[in-house]
Every structure is written in structure tokens, then in C-alpha cells.
Write a protein that holds these residues in place. Structure first.
Motif: not given
Length: 257
Positions: A20-45
Motif C-alpha cells: 500500500v505504501l512504497k518507500d515513502i519519503d516525506l518531511t514536514v517543517a513546523p507551521s507547514q501545511v502539506v496537502v496530499i492528493i491523488g486517486p482513491s486507493g493510492s495510500g493517502k489515508s
């Protein structure tokens, strides 16, 4: 440079034989708003659920608010997960309010039971949060009397009552009638303006374009591309991103007609 509040490296998650998730790399800084989009079933939730320990990733690492949530497929112990969740608020598609408690009691339950906040203090804070989401007048009402948009705003206030360092939103408007979506998105816009760190899974493209610092595009369990909304929405690099955005933006035009 500020230390990342969310730092994910090589995260993998499977359900049975399905990766469901393949080698995800993600960095979020304080006060940053990161919006995750993509087709249903892409692993977002699933990604969001891995960040607060609701799902167990099998590989990679995830550090959230200084807590090592997962390392090499091992989750942190349950008592430490409780400490993590006190700092990470999550708002789901469904509202999950307790129907037998009034709105104010739904908001004060966690601070009084989990953090030992005195009831009077928790109630004062709860009323302030209800004022923030425009629902102070509903404090003594029960969830069954509220609209879907009002329930979701109460759910946001409830998450904020724990004074989280980061908020996770899992498609918070997907269960709402179209005319109720705006009131929830406005609360989220206000939080972004106040500097709340947020990771948001949504299909609301206009909202993503307006509020996001970074837009992350996922497809088939991978991050396809990421960047500022100006780049993602006007000149996406990947064909999968272009195809998804064409579908979503066409849908918004039809619904807005």
C-alpha cells in the motif's frame, strides 16, 4: 533550519500481499501545511494512519513530534503511542462524536481524562475552541441535532483541545453535503493562517491550491511528485499527475455549474 516535525524515510506498508505504501519519503517543517492528493486507493489515508500509530508500517522510519513512531517495522510501545497521540490531533472522514455526550463534554473528555486538566479549565478552553469554529451556541446541544458540517467542526475543536503540535486531516469533507464543505474548509484555513502544522488528505483542489505550502501527489502507494501548488497545478511533471488533476478539476467545474 528548524527540525522537521514529521520526518518519514523509506516507509513501507502492506495489507496481505498488497503493498500500500512504497518507500515513502516525506518531511514536514513546523507551521507547514502539506496537502496530499491523488486517486482513491493510492495510500493517502494509510500514510496518515501510520504517522499516529493506527497502522503498523513494516519498513522504514517515521519520526513525528520527536517520537520514533516506527523503525525497521517495529512500532513504539503503546504507552509511548499515547504520548504521541497527545501531540498529534487527527480528524477523520466520520465525526466519531459520542452521541450520549453534549458538544462541550465531547470536547472536554480527553483533556480531563488523559491530561488531568481540571474540569472548569477544560470547559473554559472548550468554549474558546467552539467560539473559534463558530459553534459556541451549540455547547449544550447533542451531536444528533447537528448538521454534518457542524459535527466536523466540533471534531476539529475536540482535536485542538489536546493542544496538538500537528494536525492530521483525513478527507474531512468527503462525508459532507456540498453546501456544508465550505464551513469546514474555512476553519482549516484559519488554522493554517495561525501557523498550525497540518497534513491534509483531500479531494478539494481549490482548497489545496489556496492553502498548501506543499502539495504531495500519490498514486499506487508512491509519491509521484511534490512541490508548491503553483508548480503542481500549472505545470506538473508527471503524466499521472496531469491525468488526475484534469479529472478532478473537470469534476469541480461540473459541481460548480
Amino acid at each position: 533550519m528548524q527540525q522537521a516535525i514529521v520526518d518519514v524515510k523509506g516507509l513501507n506498508k502492506s495489507f496481505g500481499s498488497h503493498l500500500v505504501l512504497k518507500d515513502i519519503d516525506l518531511t514536514v517543517a513546523p507551521s507547514q501545511v502539506v496537502v496530499i492528493i491523488g486517486p482513491s486507493g493510492s495510500g493517502k489515508s494509510t500514510l496518515l494512519r501510520c504517522l499516529n500509530g493506527l497502522e503498523t508500517a513494516e519498513g522504514g522510519t517515521a519520526v513525528v513530534c520527536g517520537h520514533l513512531v516506527v523503525e525497521a517495522g517495529r512500532m513504539m510501545p503503546e504507552p509511548l503511542l499515547d504520548a504521541l497521540r497527545a501531540e498529534v490531533g487527527m480528524v477523520f472522514q466520520s465525526f466519531n462524536l459520542f452521541p450520549h455526550l453534549n458538544v462541550l463534554d465531547n470536547i472536554t473528555l480527553a483533556p480531563t481524562c488523559l491530561r488531568g486538566v481540571p474540569r472548569k479549565t477544560a470547559q473554559e478552553q472548550g468554549l474558546r475552541l467552539l467560539r473559534k469554529v463558530g459553534l459556541e451556541h451549540k455547547a449544550r446541544d447533542y451531536p444528533g441535532t447537528l448538521s454534518g458540517g457542524q459535527k466536523q467542526r466540533v471534531a476539529i475543536a475536540r482535536a485542538l483541545a489536546m493542544e496538538p503540535k500537528v494536525m492530521l486531516f483525513d478527507e474531512p469533507t468527503s462525508a459532507l453535503d456540498p453546501e456544508l464543505v465550505g464551513e469546514v474548509l474555512q476553519v482549516m484555513k484559519d488554522l493554517a493562517a495561525e501557523g498550525m502544522t497540518m497534513l491534509i488528505v483531500t479531494h478539494e483542489m481549490g482548497f489545496a491550491r489556496e492553502v498548501a505550502d506543499v502539495v504531495v501527489v500519490m498514486d499506487h502507494g508512491s509519491i509521484v511528485e511534490s512541490g508548491p501548488p503553483s508548480g503542481i497545478f500549472t505545470s506538473p511533471r508527471e503524466a499521472r499527475t496531469r491525468s488526475f488533476l484534469q479529472t478532478m478539476l473537470a469534476r469541480e467545474v461540473v459541481h460548480g455549474a
